[in-house]
Scaffold this motif. Sequence first.
Motif, mmCIF file in Angstrom:
data_model
loop_
_atom_site.group_PDB
_atom_site.id
_atom_site.type_symbol
_atom_site.label_atom_id
_atom_site.label_comp_id
_atom_site.label_asym_id
_atom_site.label_seq_id
_atom_site.Cartn_x
_atom_site.Cartn_y
_atom_site.Cartn_z
ATOM 1 N N ILE A 499 0.784 -1.241 -0.112
ATOM 2 C CA ILE A 499 -0.100 -0.175 0.029
ATOM 3 C C ILE A 499 0.846 1.285 0.082
ATOM 4 O O ILE A 499 0.667 2.126 -0.866
ATOM 5 C CB ILE A 499 -0.888 0.110 1.187
ATOM 6 C CG1 ILE A 499 -1.832 -1.115 1.155
ATOM 7 C CG2 ILE A 499 -1.582 1.385 1.507
ATOM 8 C CD1 ILE A 499 -2.715 -1.281 2.372
ATOM 9 N N ALA A 500 1.951 1.294 0.984
ATOM 10 C CA ALA A 500 2.996 2.455 1.161
ATOM 11 C C ALA A 500 3.622 2.583 -0.540
ATOM 12 O O ALA A 500 3.733 3.674 -0.671
ATOM 13 C CB ALA A 500 3.750 2.224 2.034
ATOM 14 N N LYS A 501 4.062 1.631 -0.912
ATOM 15 C CA LYS A 501 4.806 1.615 -2.186
ATOM 16 C C LYS A 501 3.878 2.315 -3.313
ATOM 17 O O LYS A 501 4.577 3.089 -3.984
ATOM 18 C CB LYS A 501 5.256 0.199 -2.585
ATOM 19 C CG LYS A 501 6.602 -0.183 -1.734
ATOM 20 C CD LYS A 501 6.911 -1.486 -2.487
ATOM 21 C CE LYS A 501 8.546 -1.988 -1.885
ATOM 22 N NZ LYS A 501 8.636 -3.397 -2.455
ATOM 23 N N GLU A 502 2.770 1.933 -3.245
ATOM 24 C CA GLU A 502 1.984 2.323 -4.405
ATOM 25 C C GLU A 502 1.761 3.870 -3.969
ATOM 26 O O GLU A 502 1.578 4.863 -4.919
ATOM 27 C CB GLU A 502 0.475 1.739 -4.365
ATOM 28 C CG GLU A 502 -0.521 2.061 -5.415
ATOM 29 C CD GLU A 502 0.239 1.940 -6.902
ATOM 30 O OE1 GLU A 502 -0.100 2.656 -7.626
ATOM 31 O OE2 GLU A 502 1.147 0.736 -6.799
ATOM 32 N N MET A 503 1.429 4.287 -2.601
ATOM 33 C CA MET A 503 1.123 6.053 -2.412
ATOM 34 C C MET A 503 2.440 6.693 -2.814
ATOM 35 O O MET A 503 2.417 7.683 -3.384
ATOM 36 C CB MET A 503 1.005 5.996 -0.850
ATOM 37 C CG MET A 503 -0.377 5.186 -0.321
ATOM 38 S SD MET A 503 -0.409 5.115 1.322
ATOM 39 C CE MET A 503 -0.438 6.921 2.065
ATOM 40 N N LEU A 504 3.506 6.087 -2.398
ATOM 41 C CA LEU A 504 4.755 6.796 -2.846
ATOM 42 C C LEU A 504 5.130 7.098 -4.230
ATOM 43 O O LEU A 504 5.523 8.073 -4.895
ATOM 44 C CB LEU A 504 6.138 6.258 -2.177
ATOM 45 C CG LEU A 504 7.474 6.795 -2.230
ATOM 46 C CD1 LEU A 504 7.481 8.406 -1.595
ATOM 47 C CD2 LEU A 504 8.571 6.048 -1.642
ATOM 48 N N LYS A 505 4.741 5.896 -4.870
ATOM 49 C CA LYS A 505 4.952 5.712 -6.465
ATOM 50 C C LYS A 505 3.902 6.965 -7.084
ATOM 51 O O LYS A 505 4.597 7.666 -7.784
ATOM 52 C CB LYS A 505 4.637 4.546 -6.950
ATOM 53 C CG LYS A 505 5.105 4.311 -8.328
ATOM 54 C CD LYS A 505 4.456 2.766 -8.788
ATOM 55 C CE LYS A 505 4.754 2.617 -10.248
ATOM 56 N NZ LYS A 505 4.517 1.136 -10.595
#
Length: 736
Positions: A499-505
């Motif tokens: 979830i966090a990776k997608e947000m940062l991306k």
Amino acid sequence: MDNNNPTYNADGLTYSKFKRLMKGLYINLTDTELGKLRPVVKKAIAEDVYRKDEEIGSITDLTVSTCIILMEELGLKSASIIALVLYRPFIRKSITIEEIQKLFGKDIADIVDGLAKVNALEKNESAIASDNYIKLLISLAEDMRVILIKIASRLHRFRCAEKYTEQYRMQLAIEVSYLYSPLAHKLGLYNIKTEFEDLYLKYTDPEAYNYIVSKLSESKVARDKYIASFIAPIDARLKETGLKYDIKGRVKSISSINNKLKKQKIDFESIYDLFAIRIILNSHKDKEKAECWQVYSIATDMYTPNPKRLKDWLSIPKSNGYESLHITVMGPESRWVEVQIRTKRMDEIAERGLAAHWKYKGVKSQSKMDDWLTNLREMLENKSMDSEEKLDNFKLDLYDDEIYVFTPKGDLHKLPNGATVLDFAFAIHSRIGSTCVSGKVNGKNVPIRYKLQNGDQVEILTSPNQSPKRDWLGFVVTSKAKNRIRQSLKEEANKQVEIAKEMLKRRVKNRKIEINESIMMRLIKKLGFKTITDFYIKIAEESLDINSVIDQYIELEKKETEQHDKHEAVSAGSYVPQNLDIIKETLGKEELILDKNLTGVDYKLAKCCNPIYGDEIFGFVSSQGIKIHRKNCPNAHDMFFRFGYRIIPARWSGKSGSTYTVTLRVIGNDDIGIINNLTSIISKEAGVSMRAISIDSNDGLFHGNVSVILNNTDMLNGLIKKLRTIKGVKEVSRLN
């Protein structure tokens, strides 16, 4: 039977050994099995499979000696023995697995195949790395008999260790202490475990070993007399009962005596519980318990028992099948003596451990051990755990003391001492453990961290809203509970990370920035995160602002671009090894040789034992580089046992070009002039200078610490020898 390459200069195979083998084969193998085995062995001999190798010595002796241990000391029957005899022809391609299966069946073929897998892993002795140990343990866990054969093989090698090189003895000591001794303990092979520990002490700390051996030899006559006087009244009473029995007296093992000396910091004469008496009854199966308790009653009538030292493994045997009744009583001269009461059947299981269950059809114990192997395999194959965690949990499973608790329906469960309600919940089922909120112990509500006691009746209360928490790892003790909790936490963490990776991306894309992964890794470290997972979890929890992270990334990237040249230069001399593989690659050899020309490897002398030139040493890989320890370092056993894969054999090279500080402990009569005599001898000794001296006096004795600077152990031993000749000096010893 192994593929290792120690220097083994003598053919240990004798005619008497060969006769023992043949006798054992005729007893343990059927005529049909012998008939099938003869042509295979004849063919192997003709093809020189059992030749004497220049490096390994007599392969025949290795096979024969291990076979004898399997038959005489472990009581194993045909399958294991045939597999061991066939192992050498198989690896030399004199016979195939398919041919073995056709002639002897799948069972024996699987054992041979298991031995081949295990020995292939052990063949490369360049490093005892974590991952190799994991693979080795998985291979061992396929069949209990493979473990037993390997233990027998290692026992033979360790008994012959004096014929090997010092380096190979070191490797053996690491393997035995780290792997085979704990396995022998788990399987109930207490005699073999004790011999492993005694031999380990003999080869790693010969001074301590020889001291205890000499003390035991000096006190043998008095000890035998005491044991005889203790046994006599019990023997007289037992004869009146009509019971059939044997009584044996024994002294504790050398390694256990050494542990007491170190732990209690006492001298040999102060050890009060050196003795143990074993009463072995020849009882019918249905009368075993009653007759054991009858003997208990007689022994406690004769001598006062210590109620805190009663151990009843008759009512509830250990998981490896061990059954016995242990009591400690006050014998003559106010000495504590342990008395072990068991039957002949129980004694054979105690001597031969799990192996004896094939003879006595111990299906229950066998199935429990199979459960342990299944759990072991699951844990070792768990990809979400790192190697350190797997090895720690493996150790945890091997040395647990047990308690016994019950479900509300009366089902018995064995757990390690110190287990909690939560451990019990996971022991029943992973789902129950994961949703456990509290428990009832003997009808009373208790929290999940409540420590269970022997005999507790436990009921588990669950909630569908409950899930594993990180703090649970702080109080559970079973490897199953730890594994399941870690697995659940990692699964949850992985979801959060995605979830966090997608947000940062998305945010990075919106700001039209290209992320350099290496700079991002440095930023994560700079922000104080130990792992990338922790970083992303904080983003998912919204406790770390993404825009702030991106701003700090841009700033760091700009700074690094400007100072690129400065940061590019890295001094080769400042290299600090991070793991064993890197070190081995750097060294390019199996052994660390210490001299002033050694470059590229950062090593330091350990403070705990202060090794000096001439000491027998080994290397230990730590986060600060390689630490050099003496082999008799007080921490050596723990390092070998817990972190064997980090050990590197090491030795000094060339001449000593350095000076070392050594502290000596001097004890003597508090006489006028004795300190002058000490300092006078030290000042006259060539190449030795005194750095410091401190003296305490009490009740006519002085206790002094003298620090000296010298070059090597020869100088040290010469100095100690001279100091001991001073009149009034009682003891001179080197402090760690």
